[in-house]
Design a protein around this motif. Structure first.
Motif, short mmCIF file in Angstrom:
data_model
loop_
_atom_site.label_atom_id
_atom_site.label_comp_id
_atom_site.label_asym_id
_atom_site.label_seq_id
_atom_site.Cartn_x
_atom_site.Cartn_y
_atom_site.Cartn_z
N ARG A 6 168.46 -65.35 70.23
CA ARG A 6 167.46 -64.48 70.78
C ARG A 6 165.83 -64.91 70.57
NH1 ARG A 6 168.65 -58.43 68.48
NH2 ARG A 6 167.35 -58.08 70.57
N ARG A 7 165.06 -64.39 71.44
CA ARG A 7 163.44 -65.15 71.25
C ARG A 7 162.62 -64.20 70.83
NH1 ARG A 7 159.12 -66.18 74.83
NH2 ARG A 7 159.86 -65.23 76.52
N LEU A 8 162.15 -64.42 69.79
CA LEU A 8 161.07 -63.52 69.35
C LEU A 8 159.56 -63.66 69.99
CD1 LEU A 8 160.25 -63.08 65.48
CD2 LEU A 8 158.42 -63.09 67.15
N VAL A 9 159.26 -62.38 70.68
CA VAL A 9 158.15 -62.49 71.35
C VAL A 9 156.92 -61.54 71.04
CG1 VAL A 9 159.41 -62.76 73.73
CG2 VAL A 9 158.80 -60.47 72.89
N GLY A 10 157.00 -60.94 70.00
CA GLY A 10 155.92 -59.96 69.37
C GLY A 10 156.30 -59.19 68.19
N ARG A 11 155.42 -58.19 68.01
CA ARG A 11 155.83 -56.97 67.04
C ARG A 11 155.50 -55.90 67.43
NH1 ARG A 11 156.22 -61.54 65.45
NH2 ARG A 11 156.37 -62.59 63.50
N LYS A 12 156.20 -54.74 66.98
CA LYS A 12 155.58 -53.61 67.01
C LYS A 12 155.05 -52.92 65.77
CE LYS A 12 157.47 -49.93 66.30
NZ LYS A 12 158.60 -48.92 66.37
N ILE A 13 154.12 -52.24 65.99
CA ILE A 13 153.52 -51.25 64.66
C ILE A 13 154.05 -49.78 64.78
CG2 ILE A 13 151.54 -50.97 63.34
CD1 ILE A 13 149.90 -53.10 64.83
N GLY A 14 154.32 -49.47 63.82
CA GLY A 14 155.12 -47.98 63.91
C GLY A 14 154.34 -47.06 62.75
N ILE A 15 154.43 -46.17 62.99
CA ILE A 15 153.87 -44.94 62.17
C ILE A 15 152.44 -45.03 61.90
CG2 ILE A 15 154.62 -43.42 60.28
CD1 ILE A 15 157.08 -45.19 59.67
N THR A 16 151.89 -45.40 63.06
CA THR A 16 150.42 -45.03 63.04
C THR A 16 149.59 -43.85 63.34
OG1 THR A 16 150.28 -45.98 65.14
CG2 THR A 16 150.38 -47.53 63.41
N ASN A 17 150.55 -42.96 64.01
CA ASN A 17 150.06 -41.74 64.62
C ASN A 17 150.34 -40.73 63.60
OD1 ASN A 17 150.03 -39.19 66.11
ND2 ASN A 17 149.52 -40.49 67.71
N PRO A 18 149.44 -39.79 63.21
CA PRO A 18 149.48 -38.79 62.11
C PRO A 18 150.53 -37.64 62.44
CG PRO A 18 147.11 -38.89 62.48
CD PRO A 18 147.73 -39.93 63.24
N ALA A 19 150.87 -37.66 64.01
CA ALA A 19 151.77 -36.57 64.37
C ALA A 19 153.24 -37.22 64.12
CB ALA A 19 151.56 -36.24 66.09
N VAL A 20 153.28 -38.69 64.22
CA VAL A 20 154.52 -39.20 64.09
C VAL A 20 154.63 -39.23 62.67
CG1 VAL A 20 155.75 -41.44 64.34
CG2 VAL A 20 154.33 -40.61 66.30
#
Length: 265
Positions: free
Chosen positions: A58-72
């Motif tokens: 599998r090829r790594l293409v980036g990142r996701k940032i999570g839990i940045t939103n107060p509602a989440v």
């Protein structure tokens, strides 16, 4: 699967095995917090499965940032951001059917994606460093998913589970960062024509670039820093919404454009 590093904690390996088995079988598993308890534990588990995925081609293409939103954060009872990895096979084309069956418990959230044009090794970084490294901006819908039954997650659970990543859809019209006010950019997301989520860039750690700086600093001295060509999903601009079979989501972000996620049967 014995490709993790020899210094890996066997308990971390057990947690990684549980999550990998759930993904392979399509059956959510019990939380892994009976095996791990800290964010550091979670990232160690995540790295085991990341290295396995890379070894499998599998090829790594980036990142996701999570839990940045107060509602989440309120939805999940978690008070700090996290990150996961994006692989090329997690991408789905804008407006074309996405196989619903490849997910276990999908939810959708609208985000601003940054595409990086320079390596960000070392650090610490300033917002100016990150701005210079951004090639263009795209609207995105992240499909978050959990291998853990009923989304019964703590911070350690979700980090171990690749920050609850499932897939992502990117808009097809790149926009230069120059002149964009991502902080005030309004977002509206509809499901089957009905508005289900609203927000703005300010909901993402105060500004999507703040989230990107946090990520660059966090990864800069690891084996996997941000590199030229990487996609960064900066975090939800509004509440996360459950996805049902045949749903159509459209997210519009002021100044950035629109993107559509179509879930097939």
């Amino acid at each position: 699967m014995n490709d993790e590093r020899s210094d890996a904690d066997p308990v971390h390996g057990q947690a990684a095995d549980r999550l990998l088995s759930a993904a392979a079988s399509g059956r959510p598993c019990a939380p892994v917090r009976d095996l791990i308890s800290t964010a550091a534990d979670g990232y160690a588990v995540q790295e085991i499965n990341t290295r396995r995925a890379l070894a499998d081609g599998r090829r790594l293409v980036g990142r996701k940032i999570g839990i940045t939103n107060p509602a989440v954060q309120r939805q999940f009872g978690i008070d700090q951001p996290d990150f996961g990895v994006l692989f090329a096979d997690m991408w789905h084309p804008d407006g074309l059917p996405i196989p619903y069956g490849r997910f276990l418990q999908p939810r959708a959230e609208a985000e601003i994606a940054l595409v990086i044009d320079a390596d960000l090794r070392g650090g610490p970084f300033t917002v100016a460093d990150v701005m210079r490294a951004v090639e263009f901006v795209l609207p995105a819908i992240e499909i978050v998913d959990s291998r853990i039954a009923d989304w019964d997650i703590t911070l350690a659970d979700t980090i171990a589970d690749n920050a609850s990543s499932g897939g992502f859809v990117l808009g097809n019209t790149p926009v230069a960062l120059t002149g964009l006010d991502l902080k005030t950019a309004a977002m509206s997301m509809t499901r089957n024509g009905q508005e289900v989520s609203t927000g703005s860039g300010a909901a993402c750690l105060g500004h999507p670039l703040n989230a990107a700086v946090w990520l660059a600093d966090t990864l800069g001295r690891t084996d996997f820093p941000l590199r030229a060509g990487d996609i960064v999903l900066t975090g939800a601009l509004g509440p996360v919404v459950p996805v049902e079979r045949a749903d159509v989501f459209e997210a519009r972000i002021e100044g950035v454009g629109s993107v559509t996620a179509v879930f097939g049967s």
